[in-house]
Motif scaffolding. Structure first.
Motif, PDB file in Angstrom:
ATOM      1  N   LEU A  77       0.843  -1.204   0.000  1.00 54.77           N
ATOM      2  CA  LEU A  77       0.000   0.000   0.000  1.00 54.77           C
ATOM      3  C   LEU A  77       0.882   1.259   0.000  1.00 54.77           C
ATOM      4  CD1 LEU A  77      -2.722  -1.099   2.613  1.00 54.77           C
ATOM      5  CD2 LEU A  77      -2.797  -1.322   0.113  1.00 54.77           C
ATOM      6  N   LYS A  78       1.930   1.218   0.796  1.00 56.28           N
ATOM      7  CA  LYS A  78       2.854   2.355   0.902  1.00 56.28           C
ATOM      8  C   LYS A  78       3.505   2.657  -0.451  1.00 56.28           C
ATOM      9  CE  LYS A  78       6.596   3.876   3.953  1.00 56.28           C
ATOM     10  NZ  LYS A  78       7.973   3.721   3.456  1.00 56.28           N
ATOM     11  N   LYS A  79       3.919   1.615  -1.116  1.00 57.15           N
ATOM     12  CA  LYS A  79       4.580   1.746  -2.421  1.00 57.15           C
ATOM     13  C   LYS A  79       3.633   2.381  -3.447  1.00 57.15           C
ATOM     14  CE  LYS A  79       7.687  -1.107  -5.229  1.00 57.15           C
ATOM     15  NZ  LYS A  79       7.021  -1.698  -6.408  1.00 57.15           N
ATOM     16  N   ILE A  80       2.376   1.953  -3.425  1.00 58.10           N
ATOM     17  CA  ILE A  80       1.386   2.518  -4.353  1.00 58.10           C
ATOM     18  C   ILE A  80       1.196   4.007  -4.085  1.00 58.10           C
ATOM     19  CG2 ILE A  80      -1.074   2.509  -4.980  1.00 58.10           C
ATOM     20  CD1 ILE A  80      -0.951  -0.593  -4.448  1.00 58.10           C
ATOM     21  N   ILE A  81       1.095   4.363  -2.811  1.00 57.74           N
ATOM     22  CA  ILE A  81       0.893   5.778  -2.453  1.00 57.74           C
ATOM     23  C   ILE A  81       2.075   6.621  -2.936  1.00 57.74           C
ATOM     24  CG2 ILE A  81       0.797   7.365  -0.466  1.00 57.74           C
ATOM     25  CD1 ILE A  81      -1.015   5.131   0.862  1.00 57.74           C
ATOM     26  N   GLU A  82       3.270   6.075  -2.800  1.00 52.36           N
ATOM     27  CA  GLU A  82       4.468   6.795  -3.250  1.00 52.36           C
ATOM     28  C   GLU A  82       4.531   6.883  -4.775  1.00 52.36           C
ATOM     29  OE1 GLU A  82       7.371   5.625   0.511  1.00 52.36           O
ATOM     30  OE2 GLU A  82       7.359   4.377  -1.292  1.00 52.36           O
ATOM     31  N   GLU A  83       4.309   5.762  -5.429  1.00 50.43           N
ATOM     32  CA  GLU A  83       4.524   5.715  -6.884  1.00 50.43           C
ATOM     33  C   GLU A  83       3.395   6.350  -7.680  1.00 50.43           C
ATOM     34  OE1 GLU A  83       5.419   1.660  -7.866  1.00 50.43           O
ATOM     35  OE2 GLU A  83       7.413   1.773  -6.939  1.00 50.43           O
ATOM     36  N   GLN A  84       2.194   6.371  -7.122  1.00 54.17           N
ATOM     37  CA  GLN A  84       1.052   6.938  -7.862  1.00 54.17           C
ATOM     38  C   GLN A  84       0.790   8.402  -7.482  1.00 54.17           C
ATOM     39  OE1 GLN A  84      -0.126   5.213 -10.401  1.00 54.17           O
ATOM     40  NE2 GLN A  84       1.365   3.645  -9.786  1.00 54.17           N
ATOM     41  N   ASN A  85       1.778   8.997  -6.839  1.00 54.99           N
ATOM     42  CA  ASN A  85       1.668  10.421  -6.478  1.00 54.99           C
ATOM     43  C   ASN A  85       0.428  10.763  -5.672  1.00 54.99           C
ATOM     44  OD1 ASN A  85       4.121  11.217  -7.782  1.00 54.99           O
ATOM     45  ND2 ASN A  85       3.043  10.921  -9.727  1.00 54.99           N
ATOM     46  N   MET A  86       0.101   9.897  -4.751  1.00 57.49           N
ATOM     47  CA  MET A  86      -0.978  10.191  -3.801  1.00 57.49           C
ATOM     48  C   MET A  86      -0.378  11.050  -2.686  1.00 57.49           C
ATOM     49  SD  MET A  86      -2.745   6.463  -3.772  1.00 57.49           S
ATOM     50  CE  MET A  86      -3.435   5.806  -5.289  1.00 57.49           C
ATOM     51  N   PRO A  87      -1.216  11.706  -1.879  1.00 54.81           N
ATOM     52  CA  PRO A  87      -0.646  12.590  -0.850  1.00 54.81           C
ATOM     53  C   PRO A  87       0.342  11.859   0.067  1.00 54.81           C
ATOM     54  CG  PRO A  87      -3.033  12.840  -0.976  1.00 54.81           C
ATOM     55  CD  PRO A  87      -2.676  11.703  -1.879  1.00 54.81           C
ATOM     56  N   LYS A  88       1.579  12.373   0.090  1.00 57.36           N
ATOM     57  CA  LYS A  88       2.625  11.754   0.917  1.00 57.36           C
ATOM     58  C   LYS A  88       2.256  11.817   2.401  1.00 57.36           C
ATOM     59  CE  LYS A  88       6.415  11.305  -2.008  1.00 57.36           C
ATOM     60  NZ  LYS A  88       5.456  11.103  -3.093  1.00 57.36           N
ATOM     61  N   GLU A  89       1.461  12.813   2.722  1.00 61.69           N
ATOM     62  CA  GLU A  89       1.033  13.031   4.109  1.00 61.69           C
ATOM     63  C   GLU A  89       0.365  11.786   4.696  1.00 61.69           C
ATOM     64  OE1 GLU A  89      -1.909  16.099   4.556  1.00 61.69           O
ATOM     65  OE2 GLU A  89      -1.087  16.699   6.498  1.00 61.69           O
ATOM     66  N   LEU A  90      -0.291  11.005   3.839  1.00 63.22           N
ATOM     67  CA  LEU A  90      -0.941   9.772   4.302  1.00 63.22           C
ATOM     68  C   LEU A  90       0.024   8.887   5.074  1.00 63.22           C
ATOM     69  CD1 LEU A  90      -2.951   8.773   1.095  1.00 63.22           C
ATOM     70  CD2 LEU A  90      -3.958   9.036   3.390  1.00 63.22           C
ATOM     71  N   LEU A  91       1.281   8.900   4.632  1.00 63.73           N
ATOM     72  CA  LEU A  91       2.271   7.990   5.222  1.00 63.73           C
ATOM     73  C   LEU A  91       2.696   8.438   6.616  1.00 63.73           C
ATOM     74  CD1 LEU A  91       4.358   7.347   1.992  1.00 63.73           C
ATOM     75  CD2 LEU A  91       2.487   5.954   2.923  1.00 63.73           C
ATOM     76  N   ASP A  92       2.398   9.690   6.963  1.00 65.96           N
ATOM     77  CA  ASP A  92       2.705  10.186   8.312  1.00 65.96           C
ATOM     78  C   ASP A  92       1.575   9.899   9.295  1.00 65.96           C
ATOM     79  OD1 ASP A  92       5.018  11.294   7.282  1.00 65.96           O
ATOM     80  OD2 ASP A  92       4.047  13.215   6.841  1.00 65.96           O
ATOM     81  N   PHE A  93       0.460   9.326   8.772  1.00 63.48           N
ATOM     82  CA  PHE A  93      -0.682   9.023   9.635  1.00 63.48           C
ATOM     83  C   PHE A  93      -0.896   7.517   9.683  1.00 63.48           C
ATOM     84  CE2 PHE A  93      -1.107  13.456   8.874  1.00 63.48           C
ATOM     85  CZ  PHE A  93      -1.737  13.958  10.005  1.00 63.48           C
ATOM     86  N   HIS A  94      -1.915   7.125  10.429  1.00 59.21           N
ATOM     87  CA  HIS A  94      -2.167   5.707  10.679  1.00 59.21           C
ATOM     88  C   HIS A  94      -2.305   4.894   9.380  1.00 59.21           C
ATOM     89  CE1 HIS A  94      -3.791   2.172  12.618  1.00 59.21           C
ATOM     90  NE2 HIS A  94      -3.449   2.719  13.773  1.00 59.21           N
ATOM     91  N   SER A  95      -1.707   3.721   9.391  1.00 54.17           N
ATOM     92  CA  SER A  95      -1.733   2.887   8.182  1.00 54.17           C
ATOM     93  C   SER A  95      -3.149   2.418   7.817  1.00 54.17           C
ATOM     94  CB  SER A  95      -0.806   1.681   8.354  1.00 54.17           C
ATOM     95  OG  SER A  95      -1.170   0.958   9.509  1.00 54.17           O
ATOM     96  N   GLU A  96      -4.078   2.504   8.775  1.00 53.48           N
ATOM     97  CA  GLU A  96      -5.504   2.245   8.483  1.00 53.48           C
ATOM     98  C   GLU A  96      -6.037   3.116   7.344  1.00 53.48           C
ATOM     99  OE1 GLU A  96      -8.282   0.632   9.141  1.00 53.48           O
ATOM    100  OE2 GLU A  96      -7.336  -0.799  10.466  1.00 53.48           O
ATOM    101  N   LEU A  97      -5.387   4.253   7.144  1.00 51.93           N
ATOM    102  CA  LEU A  97      -5.883   5.209   6.143  1.00 51.93           C
ATOM    103  C   LEU A  97      -5.427   4.885   4.722  1.00 51.93           C
ATOM    104  CD1 LEU A  97      -5.316   8.558   8.098  1.00 51.93           C
ATOM    105  CD2 LEU A  97      -7.270   7.009   8.149  1.00 51.93           C
ATOM    106  N   TRP A  98      -4.580   3.898   4.578  1.00 52.15           N
ATOM    107  CA  TRP A  98      -3.966   3.647   3.263  1.00 52.15           C
ATOM    108  C   TRP A  98      -4.811   2.773   2.346  1.00 52.15           C
ATOM    109  CZ3 TRP A  98       1.586   2.028   5.300  1.00 52.15           C
ATOM    110  CH2 TRP A  98       2.105   3.104   6.059  1.00 52.15           C
ATOM    111  N   HIS A  99      -5.671   1.921   2.929  1.00 46.30           N
ATOM    112  CA  HIS A  99      -6.370   0.938   2.078  1.00 46.30           C
ATOM    113  C   HIS A  99      -7.428   1.567   1.167  1.00 46.30           C
ATOM    114  CE1 HIS A  99      -9.296   1.079   5.422  1.00 46.30           C
ATOM    115  NE2 HIS A  99     -10.179   0.542   4.607  1.00 46.30           N
ATOM    116  N   GLY A 100      -7.891   2.789   1.491  1.00 46.35           N
ATOM    117  CA  GLY A 100      -8.855   3.448   0.616  1.00 46.35           C
ATOM    118  C   GLY A 100      -8.208   3.931  -0.677  1.00 46.35           C
TER     119      GLY A 100
END
Ligand code: DGI
Ligand code: FE
Ligand code: FE
Length: 188
Positions: free
Chosen positions: A61-84
């Motif tokens: 999930l982390k890799k997708i957020i990084e590579e697909q230019n999703m808000p990096k801020e997500l990674l500073d918050f709970h990992s529960e927020l990544w699956h959406g």
């Protein structure tokens, strides 16, 4: 895609309990779409797929957020927020769901955001009130959901924010933005 095919795809991704939750979110989202005159087919697809990525490894999930230019801020918050957000990407890639309304409803189903679309509100609320859920204050939200979508989403956001604060958890800014937006809107 028809409902049966979508259910089959999701069933393969999730443990039984989470799959049954997804089916109930789908059914609840369809009811809400009918009640508030939204597209029931889109509500059905967003509902069944909303937790598609819930059991993917955090690293993926982390890799997708990084590579697909999703808000990096997500990674500073709970990992529960990544699956959406990462889930919307995977549903598009793997299940071929291309509808932008459906994908944004999946993206924002946990956090909400400022200026939520009606379909985003429907899926957010369906996830909160589906019949398998049970927590304090839920009956009130279910009652509100019979008449006023914005009011019900606002109540759900308020409960979630209070709950997170009581645990001394962080709160993702989009959740506050969704809350502030609906407080203003429901005051008008
Ligand atoms: O995936 P589900 O368990 O069906 O439900 P969900 O996607 O709404 O999310 C899970 C949890 O994430 C929710 O119970 C509270 C938690 N959470 C952690 N930080 C935040 C948060 N929820 C919101 N809305 N905002 C946060 O900052
Ligand atoms: Fe979720
Ligand atoms: Fe869910």
């Amino acid at each position: 895609m028809n409902r049966e095919k979508a259910m089959q795809i999701v069933k393969e991704q999730l443990p039984e309990k989470r799959y049954l939750h997804s089916v109930r979110v789908m059914e609840t989202a369809v009811q809400l779409a009918e009640r508030f005159q939204d597209d029931a087919k889109k509500a059905e697809m967003a509902g069944i797929f909303h937790d598609y990525a819930k059991y993917r490894p955090q690293e993926e999930l982390k890799k997708i957020i990084e590579e697909q230019n999703m808000p990096k801020e997500l990674l500073d918050f709970h990992s529960e927020l990544w699956h959406g957000p990462a889930g919307a990407y995977l549903v598009e890639q793997e299940a071929g769901i291309a509808d932008k309304d459906v994908l944004s409803a999946i993206t924002y189903h946990t956090t909400g955001r400022q200026g939520m679309t009606q379909l985003e509100k429907i899926v957010f609320l369906a996830d909160y009130i589906e019949p398998g859920r049970q927590f304090p204050g839920l009956d009130e939200v279910r009652e509100a959901a019979k008449e006023d979508l914005d009011e019900a989403v606002l109540m759900a956001l308020r409960n979630t924010i209070s709950f997170l604060m009581s645990k001394r958890s962080t709160i993702y800014p989009d959740t506050f933005h969704a809350y502030n937006d609906l407080v203003k809107k429901t005051e008008e």
